[in-house]
Motif scaffolding. Sequence first.
Motif, short mmCIF file in Angstrom:
data_model
loop_
_atom_site.label_atom_id
_atom_site.label_comp_id
_atom_site.label_asym_id
_atom_site.label_seq_id
_atom_site.Cartn_x
_atom_site.Cartn_y
_atom_site.Cartn_z
N PHE A 111 -4.89 -4.92 -9.54
CA PHE A 111 -4.13 -4.61 -10.83
C PHE A 111 -2.64 -4.64 -10.13
O PHE A 111 -1.72 -5.40 -10.56
CB PHE A 111 -4.42 -3.56 -11.90
CG PHE A 111 -3.52 -3.59 -13.04
CD1 PHE A 111 -3.98 -3.74 -14.01
CD2 PHE A 111 -2.09 -3.11 -12.90
CE1 PHE A 111 -3.51 -4.10 -15.37
CE2 PHE A 111 -1.63 -3.08 -14.13
CZ PHE A 111 -2.15 -3.49 -15.23
N THR A 112 -2.28 -3.81 -9.36
CA THR A 112 -1.13 -3.60 -8.63
C THR A 112 -0.36 -4.65 -7.95
O THR A 112 0.72 -5.20 -8.23
CB THR A 112 -1.15 -2.66 -7.29
OG1 THR A 112 -1.53 -1.27 -8.08
CG2 THR A 112 0.31 -2.39 -6.80
N ASN A 113 -1.19 -5.55 -7.31
CA ASN A 113 -0.70 -6.73 -6.75
C ASN A 113 -0.43 -8.05 -7.79
O ASN A 113 0.39 -8.83 -7.64
CB ASN A 113 -1.63 -7.56 -5.70
CG ASN A 113 -1.68 -6.64 -4.30
OD1 ASN A 113 -0.74 -6.22 -3.81
ND2 ASN A 113 -3.02 -6.36 -3.77
N ARG A 114 -1.25 -7.84 -8.91
CA ARG A 114 -0.81 -8.87 -9.98
C ARG A 114 0.45 -8.38 -10.72
O ARG A 114 1.05 -9.28 -11.42
CB ARG A 114 -2.06 -9.06 -11.08
CG ARG A 114 -3.13 -9.84 -10.16
CD ARG A 114 -4.52 -9.75 -11.15
NE ARG A 114 -4.27 -10.31 -12.41
CZ ARG A 114 -5.48 -10.40 -13.33
NH1 ARG A 114 -6.62 -10.06 -12.74
NH2 ARG A 114 -5.39 -11.02 -14.48
N TYR A 115 0.55 -7.05 -10.71
CA TYR A 115 1.68 -6.62 -11.50
C TYR A 115 3.03 -6.81 -10.69
O TYR A 115 4.02 -7.20 -11.22
CB TYR A 115 1.80 -5.14 -11.95
CG TYR A 115 2.71 -4.59 -12.64
CD1 TYR A 115 3.05 -4.96 -14.01
CD2 TYR A 115 3.82 -3.53 -12.24
CE1 TYR A 115 3.89 -4.19 -14.66
CE2 TYR A 115 4.76 -2.99 -12.78
CZ TYR A 115 4.71 -3.36 -14.04
OH TYR A 115 5.85 -2.68 -14.95
N ALA A 143 -1.36 -0.49 2.90
CA ALA A 143 -1.72 -1.33 3.92
C ALA A 143 -2.26 -2.78 2.92
O ALA A 143 -2.34 -3.84 3.28
CB ALA A 143 -2.56 -0.96 4.90
N ARG A 144 -2.73 -2.42 1.96
CA ARG A 144 -3.56 -3.47 0.91
C ARG A 144 -2.55 -4.06 0.16
O ARG A 144 -3.00 -4.79 -0.69
CB ARG A 144 -4.79 -2.70 0.40
CG ARG A 144 -5.87 -2.29 1.31
CD ARG A 144 -6.92 -1.63 0.51
NE ARG A 144 -7.70 -2.77 -0.39
CZ ARG A 144 -8.67 -2.24 -1.25
NH1 ARG A 144 -9.07 -1.25 -1.42
NH2 ARG A 144 -9.29 -3.40 -1.90
N ILE A 145 -1.46 -3.47 -0.12
CA ILE A 145 -0.38 -4.07 -0.99
C ILE A 145 0.19 -5.33 -0.50
O ILE A 145 0.74 -5.47 0.64
CB ILE A 145 0.54 -2.96 -1.29
CG1 ILE A 145 -0.09 -1.77 -1.86
CG2 ILE A 145 1.66 -3.30 -2.10
CD1 ILE A 145 -0.90 -1.73 -3.22
N GLU A 146 0.28 -6.44 -1.27
CA GLU A 146 0.88 -7.61 -1.01
C GLU A 146 1.95 -7.92 -1.76
O GLU A 146 2.73 -8.70 -1.40
CB GLU A 146 -0.09 -8.64 -1.13
CG GLU A 146 -1.45 -8.48 -0.21
CD GLU A 146 -2.44 -9.62 -0.44
OE1 GLU A 146 -2.14 -10.43 -1.47
OE2 GLU A 146 -3.47 -9.74 0.24
#
Length: 426
Positions: A315-319, A336-339
């Motif tokens: 959800f975060t990476n899409r937002y 580390a997984r946030i793009e």
Amino acid sequence: MQVVKYPSELEWEALLSRSTLDTTQLFSTVQTVLDEVKANGDEAIKKYEKKFDKAILSSLAVTEQEFNEAELTVPDDLKQAIRTAKTNIEKFHASQRFVGEKVETSAGVTCWQKAVAIEKVGLYIPGGTAPLFSTVLMLAIPARIAGCKEIVLCSPPNAEGKIHPAILFAAREAGVSKLFKIGGIQAIAAMAYGTESIPKVYKIFGPGNQYVMAAKQLVSLKDVAIDMPAGPSEVEIIADSSANPEFIAADFLSQAEHGADSQSLLLTTSGELSEKVIKAIEKQLSALSRREIAEKALAHSRIIILKNEDEVIEFTNRYAPEHLIIQTENYAAMAARIENAGSVFMGRYTPESAGDYASGTNHTLPTNGYAKAYSGVNLDSFIKKITFQEITAEGIKNLGSTIETMAANEQLDAHRNAVTIRLQSL
């Protein structure tokens, strides 16, 4: 404030939406002002300053006397705070200096890049509901470190024709070259086109209301570069049951008080935490001086309870939030997984306010999902990179046939001949 529990992925699209502004409806009004400033220069600016800011100005430039008055007016503790923030911002942005290396791509063919500062940049600093002297530091300091020769700043005056003293003090500390008492559309026009008093710049930076944003969009079509597309400010917080609900509430509200169109999100897998956060928000909200603004922002803010950590990350990476705060036990692993994010704040003792003011990172960041493709303002924002290449006789012998073949197959005979004629000379 909306609380959504365990939404299916089909429901995510609606939850990813922002309170966006459609500036296209303003283009006609904005274009009229832009055209008049382009045609009539200072005269048009003074006209619109009187109309919009209620200021009657004999001169647009801030005088030395006004700078000196600001120096005396700003409290000592604020001066020290600005200087501390300045030091940290300088350290972080100076570390971003580009060092180009010469690369021999093949025998006798050498290529390299050189970073060159944008010669003239324009900074817009709003002066409406809050004097954003912190943004002066965030824009002028990297511009100065990059080596921009002329840093022009525009900020709206009050009805007495004065700019907030903290903005003037920060501008002098940060190294602004020229400062003008101009707000709104007319400020963007002045920097985009140049007038008798205001130099034309090559790139414009800075936030503003919907009219300023529309003006930046229009002038960027053919007249001047701008920093990035911009919309209302936003924060997303990721938290688990170990997080402090009071901290989360404070972060939630610090974003909400930016403006009525701001948005705050909390993503969590803990229903118990969400209930505690709601109570903390209600308690803290009552003490805010900008409570009315924060309440409007909360109306389109959300707490979303998701099934697991993987859903939270997806959800975060899409937002693609402008600001992302992670308050979980495994915050480093999650970060580390946030793009897609403008700026990430890790751990329970790292509020967004730190990045807004004094930790050293830049607070001018991509909003409205643009973090999927844009970076926040950094040293590179104020430079361009020129490529160089040098080919020796040996180099053109080695690479020449490759260039000839490619040019011939694109049916560009003159391109091919530019190589062939050199090879024949050897």
